[in-house]
Scaffold this motif. Structure first.
Motif, PDB file in Angstrom:
ATOM      1  N   HIS A  83       6.169   0.952  -3.460  1.00 37.60           N
ATOM      2  CA  HIS A  83       7.390   1.357  -2.747  1.00 37.60           C
ATOM      3  C   HIS A  83       8.603   0.564  -3.189  1.00 37.60           C
ATOM      4  CE1 HIS A  83       4.358   3.433  -0.625  1.00 37.60           C
ATOM      5  NE2 HIS A  83       5.280   4.141  -0.032  1.00 37.60           N
TER       6      HIS A  83
ATOM      7  N   ILE B 138      11.818   6.825   3.270  1.00 38.71           N
ATOM      8  CA  ILE B 138      12.219   5.601   3.980  1.00 38.71           C
ATOM      9  C   ILE B 138      11.394   4.395   3.534  1.00 38.71           C
ATOM     10  CG2 ILE B 138      13.201   6.824   5.964  1.00 38.71           C
ATOM     11  CD1 ILE B 138      10.665   6.247   7.538  1.00 38.71           C
ATOM     12  N   GLY B 139      10.584   4.582   2.480  1.00 40.04           N
ATOM     13  CA  GLY B 139       9.948   3.452   1.793  1.00 40.04           C
ATOM     14  C   GLY B 139       8.924   2.693   2.600  1.00 40.04           C
TER      15      GLY B 139
ATOM     16  N   GLY C 251       7.251  -1.333   7.073  1.00 36.78           N
ATOM     17  CA  GLY C 251       7.344  -2.685   7.614  1.00 36.78           C
ATOM     18  C   GLY C 251       8.788  -3.197   7.649  1.00 36.78           C
TER      19      GLY C 251
ATOM     20  N   THR D  40       0.515  10.763   3.055  1.00 30.76           N
ATOM     21  CA  THR D  40      -0.112   9.451   3.230  1.00 30.76           C
ATOM     22  C   THR D  40       0.317   8.796   4.547  1.00 30.76           C
ATOM     23  OG1 THR D  40       1.673   8.520   1.894  1.00 30.76           O
ATOM     24  CG2 THR D  40      -0.380   8.997   0.761  1.00 30.76           C
TER      25      THR D  40
ATOM     26  N   PRO E 136       2.153   6.912   7.003  1.00 31.93           N
ATOM     27  CA  PRO E 136       1.922   5.522   7.401  1.00 31.93           C
ATOM     28  C   PRO E 136       2.090   5.241   8.896  1.00 31.93           C
ATOM     29  CG  PRO E 136       4.049   5.730   6.311  1.00 31.93           C
ATOM     30  CD  PRO E 136       3.409   7.078   6.255  1.00 31.93           C
TER      31      PRO E 136
ATOM     32  N   ASP F 216       1.163  -2.708   8.690  1.00 29.70           N
ATOM     33  CA  ASP F 216       1.895  -1.630   8.025  1.00 29.70           C
ATOM     34  C   ASP F 216       1.019  -1.040   6.921  1.00 29.70           C
ATOM     35  OD1 ASP F 216       3.834  -0.013   6.812  1.00 29.70           O
ATOM     36  OD2 ASP F 216       4.656  -1.674   5.639  1.00 29.70           O
ATOM     37  N   PHE F 217       0.539   0.177   7.131  1.00 24.90           N
ATOM     38  CA  PHE F 217      -0.336   0.750   6.108  1.00 24.90           C
ATOM     39  C   PHE F 217      -0.251   2.264   6.072  1.00 24.90           C
ATOM     40  CE2 PHE F 217      -2.967   0.085   9.959  1.00 24.90           C
ATOM     41  CZ  PHE F 217      -3.384   1.391  10.212  1.00 24.90           C
TER      42      PHE F 217
ATOM     43  N   ALA G   7      -2.089   3.953  -0.868  1.00 27.87           N
ATOM     44  CA  ALA G   7      -0.822   4.696  -0.842  1.00 27.87           C
ATOM     45  C   ALA G   7      -0.717   5.499  -2.153  1.00 27.87           C
ATOM     46  CB  ALA G   7       0.347   3.731  -0.702  1.00 27.87           C
TER      47      ALA G   7
ATOM     48  N   LYS H 276       0.428   3.625  -5.027  1.00 25.71           N
ATOM     49  CA  LYS H 276      -0.531   2.708  -5.655  1.00 25.71           C
ATOM     50  C   LYS H 276      -1.353   3.461  -6.704  1.00 25.71           C
ATOM     51  CE  LYS H 276      -0.320  -1.014  -2.490  1.00 25.71           C
ATOM     52  NZ  LYS H 276      -0.650  -1.592  -1.212  1.00 25.71           N
TER      53      LYS H 276
ATOM     54  N   PHE I 138      -6.174 -13.934   7.915  1.00 22.92           N
ATOM     55  CA  PHE I 138      -4.748 -13.619   7.997  1.00 22.92           C
ATOM     56  C   PHE I 138      -4.442 -12.785   9.228  1.00 22.92           C
ATOM     57  CE2 PHE I 138      -5.071 -13.916   3.234  1.00 22.92           C
ATOM     58  CZ  PHE I 138      -4.224 -15.003   3.103  1.00 22.92           C
TER      59      PHE I 138
ATOM     60  N   PRO J 292      -1.808  -9.816  10.503  1.00 19.12           N
ATOM     61  CA  PRO J 292      -1.066  -8.806   9.756  1.00 19.12           C
ATOM     62  C   PRO J 292       0.337  -9.314   9.403  1.00 19.12           C
ATOM     63  CG  PRO J 292      -2.096  -7.840  11.709  1.00 19.12           C
ATOM     64  CD  PRO J 292      -2.310  -9.315  11.802  1.00 19.12           C
ATOM     65  N   GLY J 293       0.721  -9.108   8.163  1.00 15.35           N
ATOM     66  CA  GLY J 293       2.050  -9.533   7.696  1.00 15.35           C
ATOM     67  C   GLY J 293       2.002 -10.826   6.905  1.00 15.35           C
ATOM     68  N   GLU J 294       0.958 -11.639   7.112  1.00 14.78           N
ATOM     69  CA  GLU J 294       0.901 -12.924   6.401  1.00 14.78           C
ATOM     70  C   GLU J 294       0.686 -12.763   4.894  1.00 14.78           C
ATOM     71  OE1 GLU J 294      -0.410 -16.003   9.957  1.00 14.78           O
ATOM     72  OE2 GLU J 294      -1.954 -15.335   8.556  1.00 14.78           O
ATOM     73  N   PRO J 295      -0.196 -11.833   4.458  1.00 14.25           N
ATOM     74  CA  PRO J 295      -0.351 -11.699   3.002  1.00 14.25           C
ATOM     75  C   PRO J 295       0.979 -11.344   2.327  1.00 14.25           C
ATOM     76  CG  PRO J 295      -2.130 -10.559   4.129  1.00 14.25           C
ATOM     77  CD  PRO J 295      -1.152 -10.975   5.186  1.00 14.25           C
TER      78      PRO J 295
HETATM   79  N1  NAD Z   1       7.491   6.110   3.310  1.00 13.59           N
HETATM   80  C1  NAD Z   1       6.344   6.674   3.079  1.00 13.59           C
HETATM   81  O1  NAD Z   1       6.271   7.899   2.965  1.00 13.59           O
HETATM   82  C2  NAD Z   1       5.105   5.859   2.955  1.00 13.59           C
HETATM   83  C3  NAD Z   1       3.876   6.516   2.860  1.00 13.59           C
HETATM   84  C4  NAD Z   1       2.726   5.742   2.752  1.00 13.59           C
HETATM   85  C5  NAD Z   1       2.798   4.365   2.705  1.00 13.59           C
HETATM   86  N2  NAD Z   1       4.021   3.757   2.780  1.00 13.59           N
HETATM   87  C6  NAD Z   1       4.107   2.290   2.686  1.00 13.59           C
HETATM   88  O2  NAD Z   1       3.244   1.846   1.670  1.00 13.59           O
HETATM   89  C7  NAD Z   1       2.975   0.471   1.872  1.00 13.59           C
HETATM   90  C8  NAD Z   1       1.611   0.153   1.416  1.00 13.59           C
HETATM   91  O3  NAD Z   1       0.629   0.691   2.298  1.00 13.59           O
HETATM   92  P1  NAD Z   1      -0.922   0.390   2.032  1.00 13.59           P
HETATM   93  O4  NAD Z   1      -1.726   1.312   2.835  1.00 13.59           O
HETATM   94  O5  NAD Z   1      -1.160   0.333   0.578  1.00 13.59           O
HETATM   95  O6  NAD Z   1      -1.014  -1.102   2.624  1.00 13.59           O
HETATM   96  P2  NAD Z   1      -2.264  -2.100   2.511  1.00 13.59           P
HETATM   97  O7  NAD Z   1      -3.541  -1.394   2.351  1.00 13.59           O
HETATM   98  O8  NAD Z   1      -1.905  -3.155   1.506  1.00 13.59           O
HETATM   99  O9  NAD Z   1      -2.289  -2.775   3.980  1.00 13.59           O
HETATM  100  C9  NAD Z   1      -1.217  -3.572   4.341  1.00 13.59           C
HETATM  101  C10 NAD Z   1      -1.420  -4.103   5.745  1.00 13.59           C
HETATM  102  O10 NAD Z   1      -2.673  -4.786   5.864  1.00 13.59           O
HETATM  103  C11 NAD Z   1      -2.423  -6.187   6.124  1.00 13.59           C
HETATM  104  N3  NAD Z   1      -3.394  -6.968   5.347  1.00 13.59           N
HETATM  105  C12 NAD Z   1      -3.614  -6.879   4.018  1.00 13.59           C
HETATM  106  N4  NAD Z   1      -4.588  -7.724   3.645  1.00 13.59           N
HETATM  107  C13 NAD Z   1      -5.006  -8.358   4.775  1.00 13.59           C
HETATM  108  C14 NAD Z   1      -6.004  -9.361   5.056  1.00 13.59           C
HETATM  109  N5  NAD Z   1      -6.753  -9.870   4.080  1.00 13.59           N
HETATM  110  N6  NAD Z   1      -6.145  -9.770   6.317  1.00 13.59           N
HETATM  111  C15 NAD Z   1      -5.378  -9.272   7.306  1.00 13.59           C
HETATM  112  N7  NAD Z   1      -4.430  -8.304   7.109  1.00 13.59           N
HETATM  113  C16 NAD Z   1      -4.251  -7.869   5.860  1.00 13.59           C
HETATM  114  C17 NAD Z   1      -1.030  -6.450   5.672  1.00 13.59           C
HETATM  115  O11 NAD Z   1      -0.426  -7.567   6.282  1.00 13.59           O
HETATM  116  C18 NAD Z   1      -0.350  -5.126   6.050  1.00 13.59           C
HETATM  117  O12 NAD Z   1      -0.038  -5.099   7.411  1.00 13.59           O
HETATM  118  C19 NAD Z   1       3.286   0.206   3.337  1.00 13.59           C
HETATM  119  O13 NAD Z   1       4.428  -0.635   3.385  1.00 13.59           O
HETATM  120  C20 NAD Z   1       3.627   1.583   3.907  1.00 13.59           C
HETATM  121  O14 NAD Z   1       4.644   1.574   4.899  1.00 13.59           O
HETATM  122  C21 NAD Z   1       5.158   4.476   2.919  1.00 13.59           C
END
Ligand code: NAD
Length: 367
Positions: free
Chosen positions: A56, A129-130, A133, A170, A172, A188-189, A195, A198, A318, A320-323
């Protein structure tokens, strides 16, 4: 060293965060954005890279430039209040930059919460809107709890649990809990296993995605991200089997149907380069509950969780948010890695906006 030389010699690049942010601001100024819009978009995209969510980050620029050229993204728009019902605000994003209209929608909600204690903001028809989080953090900086349900209206990248083709986006989910004097918890996922962005990063790098995240055009499991970008197309799968599927459906209904935006079906299926998001954000002032032990209870719980004996091979538990915060600190110090394929696409997009090479070069801190 010019950008081209760096690419030829080293492939991937490592960009200084501030240089990258200045470059992205200049790029949108060239496209016709106001200085404020250019800065909001640059801040958001680079923050996504800093937090490790390259899907993003600045890699979205070529897609946004295409949306602009296709007339799906309109520059210099502002969030428009379509209905004001006190603690419920309906806001139209008028297909403007999501990084601007979502920011403004959150500002409206934050302001309203001061008098109502809670505010549900329905943002519809926003261009991408990216990283969600970012919006939860905007609320948390003001000491406010928030949760956000988002759809990618008309997108069919994700298959339903039990299905064999893409039927929704996807979608979120995000929630944040502020802490006094400490960083907030930010969950935030995407409700897909990974995603969509990704899968794009993996495709650009020529690597596979983890098992269980994708199906091919026949509905069979695959790890090749090609199925998302070349025909015959496959689809992403939801996380957590039926649970991710269920949450994705609720995201679609809360954000797309409730707000007066739109959901994904045959009539709304995306046929252009645009990415339209709708978002239901519920913002709460914790003080409105009148509890005097909220903070103490939250801290006791976080401490309790973190005290769990570590599993083999694990150093940290962790919240959520710390990584993301750890990654941001590391990338601020050492630079933001951008793979060669993604950087090449960004440079091409910048060139189509008549950006001179001299304004692109400062991004490359080291190859
Ligand atoms: N705008 C859109 O249309 C859209 C669509 C899909 C996703 N997104 C964004 O894509 C981004 C990536 O999403 P994702 O699904 O790949 O995220 P992800 O799978 O990396 O999960 C991220 C979340 O898991 C927590 N996390 C990660 N590792 C952890 C650990 N070891 N222990 C505890 N918590 C942990 C993170 O702090 C975070 O809250 C997000 O910011 C999401 O908002 C946006």
């Amino acid at each position: 060293m010019t950008v081209q030389t760096a690419l030829k010699t080293h492939g991937d690049i490592l960009a200084d965060a501030q240089a990258l942010q200045d470059f992205v601001s200049r790029l949108w100024l060239k496209a016709g954005s106001s200085a404020r819009e250019a800065d909001l978009v640059a801040d958001h995209l680079v923050m996504a890279n800093l937090t490790g969510h390259d899907s993003h980050g600045v890699g979205m620029i070529p897609r946004y430039v295409k949306s602009l050229r296709d007339g799906v993204l309109t520059l210099n728009q502002h969030a428009a209040v379509a209905r004001d019902a006190g603690a419920v605000l309906t806001v139209d994003g008028v297909c403007g930059f999501g990084q601007v209209v979502a920011y403004e929608a959150m500002e409206l909600g934050i302001q309203r919460v001061r008098s109502t204690g809670i505010c549900a903001v329905g943002l519809r028809n926003a261009h991408h809107i990216g990283r969600i989080g970012h919006w939860a953090e905007q609320c948390a900086r003001q000491g406010l709890v928030s949760f956000h349900f988002v759809n990618v209206a008309g997108s069919v990248h994700v298959s339903p649990w039990g299905g064999t083709d893409g039927r929704f986006g996807t979608n979120p989910f995000c929630a944040a809990f502020p802490r006094k004097g400490k960083e907030p918890l930010v969950l935030d996922f995407a409700t897909s296993g990974i995603a969509q962005g990704k899968a794009r990063v993996a495709y650009n790098k020529g690597v596979e995605v983890p098992a269980g995240c994708l199906i091919d055009a026949q509905g069979q499991p695959t790890t090749n991200p090609r199925v998302m970008f070349e025909a015959p197309h496959g689809a992403l799968r939801t996380f957590g089997e039926h649970k991710g599927h269920g949450l994705a459906m609720m995201c679609e209904l809360f954000s797309g149907a409730l707000t007066g935006g739109y959901t994904t079906h045959a009539e709304t299926r995306v046929k252009n380069s645009g990415i339209i998001n709708c978002m239901l954000s519920v913002i709460i002032d914790p003080a409105a509950f009148g509890a005097d032990d909220t903070e103490a209870e939250a801290e006791a719980f976080i401490e309790w969780v973190k005290a769990s004996p570590r599993a083999a091979g694990t150093d940290h538990i962790f919240a959520p948010g710390e990584p993301e915060r750890l990654r941001a600190a590391e990338r601020r110090s050492h630079g933001i890695p951008i793979d060669a394929g993604t950087w090449r696409e960004i440079v091409t997009a910048a060139t189509t906006l008549n950006m001179p090479q001299s304004e692109i070069d400062p991004v490359v801190a080291q190859g």
